[in-house]
Design a protein around this motif. Sequence first.
Motif, PDB file in Angstrom:
ATOM      1  N   ARG A   1      17.881   0.272 -30.368  1.00 54.78           N
ATOM      2  CA  ARG A   1      18.759   0.006 -29.397  1.00 54.78           C
ATOM      3  C   ARG A   1      18.406  -1.449 -28.594  1.00 54.78           C
ATOM      4  O   ARG A   1      17.309  -1.878 -29.174  1.00 54.78           O
TER       5      ARG A   1
ATOM      6  N   GLY B   1      22.710   2.132 -28.442  1.00 51.02           N
ATOM      7  CA  GLY B   1      22.249   2.263 -29.788  1.00 51.02           C
ATOM      8  C   GLY B   1      22.970   1.265 -30.760  1.00 51.02           C
ATOM      9  O   GLY B   1      24.040   1.024 -30.474  1.00 51.02           O
TER      10      GLY B   1
ATOM     11  N   SER C   1      20.660   0.208 -22.241  1.00 50.32           N
ATOM     12  CA  SER C   1      20.584   0.188 -23.501  1.00 50.32           C
ATOM     13  C   SER C   1      21.538   0.945 -24.277  1.00 50.32           C
ATOM     14  O   SER C   1      22.176   1.836 -23.915  1.00 50.32           O
TER      15      SER C   1
ATOM     16  N   GLU D   1      19.170  10.491 -30.095  1.00 48.42           N
ATOM     17  CA  GLU D   1      19.617   9.337 -29.234  1.00 48.42           C
ATOM     18  C   GLU D   1      19.307   9.455 -27.801  1.00 48.42           C
ATOM     19  O   GLU D   1      18.815   8.407 -27.095  1.00 48.42           O
TER      20      GLU D   1
ATOM     21  N   THR E   1      15.852   8.502 -26.867  1.00 46.27           N
ATOM     22  CA  THR E   1      15.650   7.157 -26.881  1.00 46.27           C
ATOM     23  C   THR E   1      16.097   6.486 -25.581  1.00 46.27           C
ATOM     24  O   THR E   1      15.637   5.569 -24.964  1.00 46.27           O
ATOM     25  N   VAL E   2      17.354   6.990 -25.006  1.00 49.18           N
ATOM     26  CA  VAL E   2      17.862   6.714 -23.734  1.00 49.18           C
ATOM     27  C   VAL E   2      16.732   6.837 -22.636  1.00 49.18           C
ATOM     28  O   VAL E   2      16.505   5.839 -21.973  1.00 49.18           O
TER      29      VAL E   2
END
Length: 123
Positions: free
Chosen positions: A104, A51, A49, A32, A35-36
């Motif tokens: 997200r 999740g 954003s 995660e 992805t941030v």
Amino acid sequence: MRHEVTDADTAVTVGSGDVPVLSTPRLIAWMEAATVQAAAPFTRTGQTSVGTAVRIEHFRATPVGGRVEVIAEPPAAEAGGRLTFLLRVLDGSGELVAAGEIDRVIVDRRRFLARALGRETHR
């Protein structure tokens, strides 16, 4: 993003199992976090954003002292504020540890926090 597995990252420590290897919850947290970072170019001032979905498979155990690299491949473009990232996690020998997708959604930070903290203002 690269990480070295410590005792704090093990299934025993986080309570997700009784073996001293990289826990799936910690692995997901690292995925995660990747992805941030990868979502940042899709956000504007005042946005963030959050999740919304995690779909992963954890294939291989990684012992304490082992290293992993988390690779988050961003989508070509956002679709209505939604982003789906393809993820791969490789160990120090290049073996696939985990793979999957994380979704997200881009949100207005202030409005999101107002709702989440119960301080939503009605206009």
